[in-house]
Design a protein around this motif. Structure first.
Motif, mmCIF file in Angstrom:
data_model
loop_
_atom_site.group_PDB
_atom_site.id
_atom_site.type_symbol
_atom_site.label_atom_id
_atom_site.label_comp_id
_atom_site.label_asym_id
_atom_site.label_seq_id
_atom_site.Cartn_x
_atom_site.Cartn_y
_atom_site.Cartn_z
ATOM 1 N N LEU A 164 0.842 -1.192 0.000
ATOM 2 C CA LEU A 164 0.000 0.000 0.000
ATOM 3 C C LEU A 164 0.875 1.238 0.000
ATOM 4 O O LEU A 164 1.896 1.281 0.706
ATOM 5 C CB LEU A 164 -0.882 0.040 1.252
ATOM 6 C CG LEU A 164 -1.859 -1.099 1.472
ATOM 7 C CD1 LEU A 164 -2.510 -0.972 2.846
ATOM 8 C CD2 LEU A 164 -2.917 -1.119 0.378
ATOM 9 N N THR A 165 0.467 2.241 -0.766
ATOM 10 C CA THR A 165 1.136 3.534 -0.669
ATOM 11 C C THR A 165 0.767 4.147 0.686
ATOM 12 O O THR A 165 -0.170 3.676 1.362
ATOM 13 C CB THR A 165 0.683 4.477 -1.791
ATOM 14 O OG1 THR A 165 -0.711 4.755 -1.613
ATOM 15 C CG2 THR A 165 0.945 3.877 -3.174
ATOM 16 N N LEU A 166 1.452 5.204 1.059
ATOM 17 C CA LEU A 166 1.118 5.871 2.316
ATOM 18 C C LEU A 166 -0.318 6.382 2.302
ATOM 19 O O LEU A 166 -1.033 6.264 3.301
ATOM 20 C CB LEU A 166 2.092 7.019 2.586
ATOM 21 C CG LEU A 166 3.559 6.617 2.763
ATOM 22 C CD1 LEU A 166 4.397 7.839 3.118
ATOM 23 C CD2 LEU A 166 3.735 5.525 3.790
ATOM 24 N N LYS A 167 -0.740 6.904 1.161
ATOM 25 C CA LYS A 167 -2.110 7.408 1.041
ATOM 26 C C LYS A 167 -3.121 6.270 1.188
ATOM 27 O O LYS A 167 -4.128 6.404 1.877
ATOM 28 C CB LYS A 167 -2.289 8.121 -0.302
ATOM 29 C CG LYS A 167 -3.635 8.764 -0.469
ATOM 30 C CD LYS A 167 -3.736 9.510 -1.789
ATOM 31 C CE LYS A 167 -5.121 10.110 -1.946
ATOM 32 N NZ LYS A 167 -5.279 10.804 -3.217
ATOM 33 N N GLU A 168 -2.847 5.132 0.534
ATOM 34 C CA GLU A 168 -3.749 3.978 0.623
ATOM 35 C C GLU A 168 -3.816 3.422 2.044
ATOM 36 O O GLU A 168 -4.865 2.965 2.485
ATOM 37 C CB GLU A 168 -3.294 2.882 -0.338
ATOM 38 C CG GLU A 168 -3.456 3.219 -1.796
ATOM 39 C CD GLU A 168 -2.758 2.238 -2.719
ATOM 40 O OE1 GLU A 168 -3.194 2.138 -3.889
ATOM 41 O OE2 GLU A 168 -1.765 1.593 -2.308
ATOM 42 N N ALA A 169 -2.697 3.455 2.765
ATOM 43 C CA ALA A 169 -2.671 2.963 4.140
ATOM 44 C C ALA A 169 -3.357 3.937 5.092
ATOM 45 O O ALA A 169 -4.019 3.529 6.048
ATOM 46 C CB ALA A 169 -1.237 2.719 4.584
ATOM 47 N N ARG B 99 9.700 1.635 -3.161
ATOM 48 C CA ARG B 99 9.459 0.933 -4.409
ATOM 49 C C ARG B 99 9.209 2.002 -5.462
ATOM 50 O O ARG B 99 8.274 2.798 -5.309
ATOM 51 C CB ARG B 99 8.219 0.025 -4.332
ATOM 52 C CG ARG B 99 8.398 -1.187 -3.466
ATOM 53 C CD ARG B 99 9.307 -2.178 -4.162
ATOM 54 N NE ARG B 99 9.489 -3.357 -3.373
ATOM 55 C CZ ARG B 99 10.425 -3.506 -2.441
ATOM 56 N NH1 ARG B 99 11.249 -2.523 -2.177
ATOM 57 N NH2 ARG B 99 10.552 -4.625 -1.783
ATOM 58 N N GLY B 100 10.033 2.040 -6.491
ATOM 59 C CA GLY B 100 9.862 3.038 -7.538
ATOM 60 C C GLY B 100 9.910 4.455 -7.007
ATOM 61 O O GLY B 100 9.169 5.318 -7.466
ATOM 62 N N GLY B 101 10.723 4.678 -5.987
ATOM 63 C CA GLY B 101 10.859 6.004 -5.401
ATOM 64 C C GLY B 101 9.757 6.376 -4.419
ATOM 65 O O GLY B 101 9.742 7.470 -3.884
ATOM 66 N N GLU B 102 8.810 5.460 -4.172
ATOM 67 C CA GLU B 102 7.692 5.741 -3.273
ATOM 68 C C GLU B 102 7.749 4.805 -2.065
ATOM 69 O O GLU B 102 8.003 3.610 -2.202
ATOM 70 C CB GLU B 102 6.373 5.551 -4.016
ATOM 71 C CG GLU B 102 5.165 5.915 -3.223
ATOM 72 C CD GLU B 102 3.897 5.915 -4.050
ATOM 73 O OE1 GLU B 102 2.944 6.587 -3.642
ATOM 74 O OE2 GLU B 102 3.844 5.238 -5.092
ATOM 75 N N LEU B 103 7.515 5.345 -0.892
ATOM 76 C CA LEU B 103 7.494 4.552 0.330
ATOM 77 C C LEU B 103 6.186 3.779 0.393
ATOM 78 O O LEU B 103 5.102 4.354 0.232
ATOM 79 C CB LEU B 103 7.637 5.473 1.542
ATOM 80 C CG LEU B 103 7.843 4.832 2.892
ATOM 81 C CD1 LEU B 103 9.095 3.948 2.903
ATOM 82 C CD2 LEU B 103 7.975 5.913 3.956
ATOM 83 N N VAL B 104 6.277 2.466 0.595
ATOM 84 C CA VAL B 104 5.101 1.597 0.663
ATOM 85 C C VAL B 104 5.191 0.710 1.896
ATOM 86 O O VAL B 104 6.274 0.462 2.423
ATOM 87 C CB VAL B 104 4.945 0.733 -0.616
ATOM 88 C CG1 VAL B 104 4.646 1.595 -1.823
ATOM 89 C CG2 VAL B 104 6.173 -0.123 -0.861
#
Length: 125
Positions: free
Chosen positions: A22-27, A52-57
Motif C-alpha cells: 500500500l502507498t502511504l495514502k492507501e494505508a 518501491r519506484g521512489g515511493e514509500l510503501v
C-alpha cells in the motif's frame, strides 16, 4: 549478537513473501489518518516500509480493516531493538515458521501475537 541471520535480501524476494503493498495514502485512508502520520509511525518503528519506484510503501497485511494488526507496533519495536533492519524485520514477519504454524504476521492476524512477540524477544539474545 542475534542468533537469527538472513542473507542478502532482494526486492523480488521481499515482494514474493509480502505480496500486496500500500502507498502511504492507501494505508492512511482506512486508518483515518494522514500519510504524514504513517511516515511518523515508520520513523517511530511502529510500522515499517520500503521504497518501491521512489515511493514509500507498506505491506497491506499490516492493516486489519480500519486499524493496524493488533500487536504490530510492539513486535516491530522488539525486532528493531534486536538490531533488525526494516527489510530483515519484514522478511522475518512474512517467512513461514513451522512452530507457529504459518508466518508471524498470519499469527498476529489470528490473535496469536503473544507467541510472535515471545519469538521476537528471543531474537535479541
Amino acid at each position: 549478537m542475534r542468533m537469527w541471520q538472513i542473507g542478502a535480501v532482494t526486492h523480488n524476494d521481499i515482494d514474493t513473501l509480502i505480496g500486496d503493498w500500500l502507498t502511504l495514502k492507501e494505508a492512511a485512508e482506512p486508518l483515518g489518518v494522514s500519510p504524514n502520520r504513517i511516515k511518523q509511525l515508520i520513523r517511530e518503528n511502529r510500522m515499517m516500509g520500503v521504497k518501491r519506484g521512489g515511493e514509500l510503501v507498506i505491506p497491506a497485511a499490516f492493516l486489519d480493516g480500519d486499524d493496524l494488526v493488533k500487536g504490530l507496533p510492539g513486535t516491530l519495536m522488539l525486532l528493531s531493538d534486536a538490531g533488525f533492519s526494516h527489510e530483515e524485520a519484514l522478511r522475518w514477519l512474512f517467512t513461514p515458521d513451522e512452530s507457529l504454524p504459518g508466518t508471524p504476521i498470519q499469527a498476529m492476524h489470528e490473535n496469536r501475537g503473544t507467541e510472535v512477540r515471545r519469538r521476537a524477544q528471543s531474537l535479541a539474545f
